[in-house]
Design an enzyme around this catalytic site. Sequence first.
Site, mmCIF file in Angstrom:
data_model
loop_
_atom_site.group_PDB
_atom_site.id
_atom_site.type_symbol
_atom_site.label_atom_id
_atom_site.label_comp_id
_atom_site.label_asym_id
_atom_site.label_seq_id
_atom_site.Cartn_x
_atom_site.Cartn_y
_atom_site.Cartn_z
ATOM 1 N N LYS A 11 -36.234 -35.778 -5.698
ATOM 2 C CA LYS A 11 -36.867 -37.018 -6.159
ATOM 3 C C LYS A 11 -38.081 -37.381 -5.294
ATOM 4 O O LYS A 11 -38.266 -36.826 -4.195
ATOM 5 C CB LYS A 11 -35.822 -38.135 -6.166
ATOM 6 N N TYR A 51 -33.673 -40.181 -18.517
ATOM 7 C CA TYR A 51 -32.591 -41.086 -18.109
ATOM 8 C C TYR A 51 -32.152 -41.995 -19.260
ATOM 9 O O TYR A 51 -31.625 -43.084 -19.014
ATOM 10 C CB TYR A 51 -33.029 -41.911 -16.902
ATOM 11 N N ARG A 87 -23.296 -31.029 -6.748
ATOM 12 C CA ARG A 87 -22.977 -32.444 -6.496
ATOM 13 C C ARG A 87 -22.291 -32.616 -5.136
ATOM 14 O O ARG A 87 -22.494 -33.631 -4.467
ATOM 15 C CB ARG A 87 -22.157 -33.019 -7.657
ATOM 16 N N THR A 93 -23.538 -40.780 -4.884
ATOM 17 C CA THR A 93 -24.744 -41.403 -5.439
ATOM 18 C C THR A 93 -25.293 -42.473 -4.501
ATOM 19 O O THR A 93 -26.497 -42.523 -4.246
ATOM 20 C CB THR A 93 -24.418 -42.047 -6.808
ATOM 21 N N ARG A 104 -27.940 -36.498 0.399
ATOM 22 C CA ARG A 104 -28.198 -37.938 0.314
ATOM 23 C C ARG A 104 -27.969 -38.622 1.662
ATOM 24 O O ARG A 104 -28.702 -39.559 2.010
ATOM 25 C CB ARG A 104 -27.362 -38.542 -0.813
ATOM 26 N N ASN A 114 -32.397 -41.989 -3.749
ATOM 27 C CA ASN A 114 -31.316 -41.205 -3.132
ATOM 28 C C ASN A 114 -31.595 -39.697 -3.107
ATOM 29 O O ASN A 114 -30.676 -38.893 -3.054
ATOM 30 C CB ASN A 114 -29.983 -41.537 -3.801
ATOM 31 N N HIS A 117 -31.316 -35.459 -7.719
ATOM 32 C CA HIS A 117 -30.528 -35.554 -8.956
ATOM 33 C C HIS A 117 -29.835 -34.229 -9.192
ATOM 34 O O HIS A 117 -30.415 -33.170 -8.946
ATOM 35 C CB HIS A 117 -31.432 -35.850 -10.164
ATOM 36 N N GLU A 128 -30.469 -30.838 -19.968
ATOM 37 C CA GLU A 128 -31.460 -31.213 -18.955
ATOM 38 C C GLU A 128 -32.349 -30.028 -18.585
ATOM 39 O O GLU A 128 -33.548 -30.194 -18.342
ATOM 40 C CB GLU A 128 -30.755 -31.760 -17.708
HETATM 41 P P1 RTP Z 1 -28.195 -38.468 -10.641
HETATM 42 O O1 RTP Z 1 -27.978 -38.629 -12.120
HETATM 43 O O2 RTP Z 1 -29.554 -38.941 -10.173
HETATM 44 O O3 RTP Z 1 -27.844 -37.102 -10.144
HETATM 45 O O4 RTP Z 1 -27.190 -39.402 -9.878
HETATM 46 P P2 RTP Z 1 -25.670 -39.677 -10.206
HETATM 47 O O5 RTP Z 1 -25.189 -38.885 -11.372
HETATM 48 O O6 RTP Z 1 -24.951 -39.517 -8.906
HETATM 49 O O7 RTP Z 1 -25.767 -41.221 -10.566
HETATM 50 P P3 RTP Z 1 -26.016 -41.912 -11.990
HETATM 51 O O8 RTP Z 1 -24.911 -42.869 -12.222
HETATM 52 O O9 RTP Z 1 -26.300 -40.891 -13.041
HETATM 53 O O10 RTP Z 1 -27.335 -42.763 -11.709
HETATM 54 C C1 RTP Z 1 -28.611 -42.177 -11.826
HETATM 55 C C2 RTP Z 1 -29.486 -42.651 -10.707
HETATM 56 O O11 RTP Z 1 -29.764 -44.040 -10.862
HETATM 57 C C3 RTP Z 1 -29.892 -44.649 -9.585
HETATM 58 N N1 RTP Z 1 -28.874 -45.681 -9.459
HETATM 59 N N2 RTP Z 1 -29.094 -46.824 -8.840
HETATM 60 N N3 RTP Z 1 -28.804 -49.340 -7.588
HETATM 61 C C4 RTP Z 1 -27.830 -48.878 -8.373
HETATM 62 O O12 RTP Z 1 -26.823 -49.521 -8.636
HETATM 63 C C5 RTP Z 1 -27.989 -47.542 -8.939
HETATM 64 N N4 RTP Z 1 -27.065 -46.883 -9.621
HETATM 65 C C6 RTP Z 1 -27.641 -45.694 -9.944
HETATM 66 C C7 RTP Z 1 -29.703 -43.563 -8.551
HETATM 67 O O13 RTP Z 1 -30.990 -43.028 -8.240
HETATM 68 C C8 RTP Z 1 -28.869 -42.557 -9.304
HETATM 69 O O14 RTP Z 1 -28.987 -41.273 -8.736
HETATM 70 MG MG MG Z 2 -26.212 -38.814 -13.195
#
Ligand code: RTP
Ligand code: MG
Length: 142
Positions: A11, A51, A87, A93, A104, A114, A117, A128
């Site tokens: 990112k 997204y 992961r 996350t 991270r 973070n 992705h 994707e």
């Molecule tokens: P990613 O898709 O980026 O690999 O991350 P992830 O599966 O671990 O998390 P996801 O729930 O898919 O969320 C996508 C991205 O959104 C941002 N986020 N911010 N501030 C918040 O509450 C929050 N929650 C999610 C993060 O950049 C996360 O990686």
């Molecule tokens: Mg995700």
Amino acid sequence: MAIERTLSIIKPNAVAKDAIGAILSRFEAAGLRIVAARMLHLSREQACAFYAIHQGKPFFDELVDFMISGPVMVQALEGEDAVAKNRDIMGATNPANAAPGTIRADFADSFTENAAHGSDAADTAEVEIAFFFPEGVCPRTR
Ligand code: RTP
Ligand code: MG
């Protein structure tokens, strides 16, 4: 365990701190081989489309603004159990919960910023990967 592929994005905050090489090294050291890669600066339309699953969530606008704030480095990774392995290497996350030594824990600046992705399942990984590499990838035979 089957050979899988996953979509990884370094990112904008991690690109800005010149952590591309360090992050790719962690993938390669863990047996995740790079089968496609490109550097690009996402448009708002691309970030919203990528997204789309998060549209309407409270963090969506901040996430999109962040993802278009600078260039990203996108890769397709291939290896045994690639989705889960990637992961694990990324960590939780929310970097506050990310285990020491994860990407991270080492490179995130906040929940939103973070550092990386990774796809969350083999089927979403295929979608994707096609999003960023419609021309396909180069499977690694050696
Ligand atoms: P990613 O898709 O980026 O690999 O991350 P992830 O599966 O671990 O998390 P996801 O729930 O898919 O969320 C996508 C991205 O959104 C941002 N986020 N911010 N501030 C918040 O509450 C929050 N929650 C999610 C993060 O950049 C996360 O990686
Ligand atoms: Mg995700």
